[in-house]
Design a protein around this motif. Structure first.
Motif, mmCIF file in Angstrom:
data_model
loop_
_atom_site.group_PDB
_atom_site.id
_atom_site.type_symbol
_atom_site.label_atom_id
_atom_site.label_comp_id
_atom_site.label_asym_id
_atom_site.label_seq_id
_atom_site.Cartn_x
_atom_site.Cartn_y
_atom_site.Cartn_z
ATOM 1 N N PHE A 263 -50.597 -35.721 76.814
ATOM 2 C CA PHE A 263 -51.563 -34.879 76.108
ATOM 3 C C PHE A 263 -51.921 -33.632 76.920
ATOM 4 O O PHE A 263 -52.129 -32.553 76.361
ATOM 5 N N MET A 264 -51.993 -33.783 78.239
ATOM 6 C CA MET A 264 -52.304 -32.620 79.072
ATOM 7 C C MET A 264 -51.170 -31.598 79.006
ATOM 8 O O MET A 264 -51.412 -30.381 78.988
ATOM 9 N N ALA A 265 -49.946 -32.082 78.954
ATOM 10 C CA ALA A 265 -48.800 -31.175 78.849
ATOM 11 C C ALA A 265 -48.822 -30.415 77.522
ATOM 12 O O ALA A 265 -48.576 -29.198 77.476
ATOM 13 N N THR A 266 -49.135 -31.102 76.425
ATOM 14 C CA THR A 266 -49.173 -30.417 75.124
ATOM 15 C C THR A 266 -50.358 -29.464 75.043
ATOM 16 O O THR A 266 -50.257 -28.380 74.459
ATOM 17 N N LEU A 267 -51.490 -29.851 75.642
ATOM 18 C CA LEU A 267 -52.653 -28.966 75.669
ATOM 19 C C LEU A 267 -52.328 -27.701 76.444
ATOM 20 O O LEU A 267 -52.674 -26.588 76.013
ATOM 21 N N ARG A 268 -51.662 -27.848 77.558
ATOM 22 C CA ARG A 268 -51.295 -26.683 78.364
ATOM 23 C C ARG A 268 -50.361 -25.743 77.618
ATOM 24 O O ARG A 268 -50.488 -24.521 77.731
ATOM 25 N N ARG A 269 -49.436 -26.299 76.875
ATOM 26 C CA ARG A 269 -48.504 -25.441 76.137
ATOM 27 C C ARG A 269 -49.248 -24.579 75.113
ATOM 28 O O ARG A 269 -48.834 -23.458 74.809
ATOM 29 N N LYS A 270 -50.353 -25.109 74.581
ATOM 30 C CA LYS A 270 -51.140 -24.351 73.603
ATOM 31 C C LYS A 270 -52.132 -23.393 74.272
ATOM 32 O O LYS A 270 -52.515 -22.384 73.677
ATOM 33 N N LEU A 271 -52.520 -23.717 75.495
ATOM 34 C CA LEU A 271 -53.586 -22.971 76.170
ATOM 35 C C LEU A 271 -53.059 -21.937 77.155
ATOM 36 O O LEU A 271 -53.634 -20.855 77.298
ATOM 37 N N GLU A 272 -51.982 -22.258 77.834
ATOM 38 C CA GLU A 272 -51.483 -21.416 78.915
ATOM 39 C C GLU A 272 -50.326 -20.531 78.448
ATOM 40 O O GLU A 272 -49.395 -21.010 77.791
ATOM 41 N N SER A 273 -50.373 -19.260 78.824
ATOM 42 C CA SER A 273 -49.247 -18.369 78.506
ATOM 43 C C SER A 273 -48.039 -18.743 79.334
ATOM 44 O O SER A 273 -46.896 -18.548 78.922
ATOM 45 N N SER A 274 -48.281 -19.310 80.531
ATOM 46 C CA SER A 274 -47.200 -19.772 81.396
ATOM 47 C C SER A 274 -47.612 -21.114 81.976
ATOM 48 O O SER A 274 -48.272 -21.176 83.022
ATOM 49 N N PRO A 275 -47.258 -22.233 81.314
ATOM 50 C CA PRO A 275 -47.670 -23.559 81.798
ATOM 51 C C PRO A 275 -47.253 -23.852 83.235
ATOM 52 O O PRO A 275 -47.897 -24.651 83.923
ATOM 53 N N GLU A 276 -46.162 -23.199 83.699
ATOM 54 C CA GLU A 276 -45.706 -23.428 85.067
ATOM 55 C C GLU A 276 -46.655 -22.773 86.078
ATOM 56 O O GLU A 276 -46.714 -23.186 87.233
ATOM 57 N N SER A 277 -47.392 -21.744 85.649
ATOM 58 C CA SER A 277 -48.379 -21.069 86.500
ATOM 59 C C SER A 277 -49.699 -21.020 85.734
ATOM 60 O O SER A 277 -50.105 -19.962 85.230
ATOM 61 N N PRO A 278 -50.377 -22.150 85.611
ATOM 62 C CA PRO A 278 -51.552 -22.243 84.729
ATOM 63 C C PRO A 278 -52.727 -21.383 85.184
ATOM 64 O O PRO A 278 -52.975 -21.220 86.379
ATOM 65 N N SER A 279 -53.432 -20.834 84.210
ATOM 66 C CA SER A 279 -54.623 -20.033 84.480
ATOM 67 C C SER A 279 -55.901 -20.838 84.275
ATOM 68 O O SER A 279 -56.945 -20.496 84.832
#
Length: 231
Positions: A199-215
């Motif tokens: 769930f954290m991975a899917t949330l990040r994909r929706k929230l972060e422009s670059s999940p590999e370098s999260p803001s």
């Protein structure tokens, strides 16, 4: 406001003096304790804004000090310890610590963590009566049960939304896997660690422009997650 009051709990005199001199130079009001008993007494009598706590104290373990203080106060506690195992970090955070710095540490990192904690306290106080949370381009309307990023509504599942709200309500604070899963799924949290990561991975994909370098959402490997204060 008046000077921020910081209680430094450290039995190593050179380290205690270094922290005290550094914070005093940054205009903090500093009190010190060299044992667990002193820490509890000073925390009760001085009512500090933030506590810096070593775990290896001469009379009791620092985790016990955290648990004792947590029985009456929610004062932010930043652990500063030479213990660098995940189990030690998780134990301290689960007991109620807000952050964990591993020795040896840099003065710059310590001051940055203090500033982050101060921002969290200020925003928390300001937002107690505000049903809307804002952090950078992220907005959460708790009353409406919706979240937006750059003005565009995020299409979140119920669990993703609950995860986002839990992180937002503890912005700047490291939340352990156990803390998050217990709040989201309740009992049997150990079986939901894998689900949390998904769930954290899917949330990040929706929230972060670059999940590999999260803001917004920072991973603390082996420990948990933290929402970063962007503004």
């Amino acid at each position: 406001m008046d000077k921020w009051k910081v209680l430094v709990v450290e039995d190593d005199t050179p380290v205690r003096n270094l922290i005290t001199v550094t914070l005093s130079a940054e205009d903090y009001s500093v009190f010190t304790a060299a044992s667990g008993a002193e820490a509890v007494s000073e925390a009760a009598s001085r009512n500090p804004d933030i506590i810096l706590l070593d775990l290896g104290l001469p009379d009791r373990d620092g985790v016990e000090v955290i648990e004792t203080i947590r029985s009456w106060a929610d004062t932010p506690i930043i652990v500063i310890s030479a213990r660098d195992e995940d189990a030690d970090k998780i134990g301290a955070l689960d007991a109620g610590a807000d952050d964990y710095i591993t020795k040896p540490f840099s003065v710059a990192e310590l001051l940055a963590r203090l500033r982050a904690t101060q921002r969290r306290l200020v925003h928390s106080a300001a937002g107690r009566s505000d049903p809307v949370f804002r952090n950078g381009a992220l907005t959460i309307d708790y009353a409406a049960g919706c979240a937006w990023l750059d003005g565009e509504e995020l299409k979140l599942t119920p669990i993703e939304y609950r995860l986002l709200c839990l992180l937002a309500q503890n912005v700047g604070k490291v939340l352990t896997h156990k803390y998050i899963t217990q709040h989201i799924w309740g009992i049997g949290w150990e079986n939901n660690i894998g689900s949390l990561r998904v769930f954290m991975a899917t949330l990040r994909r929706k929230l972060e422009s670059s999940p590999e370098s999260p803001s917004y959402i920072q991973t603390h490997i082996g420990v948990g997650y933290r929402m970063i204060r962007v503004d």
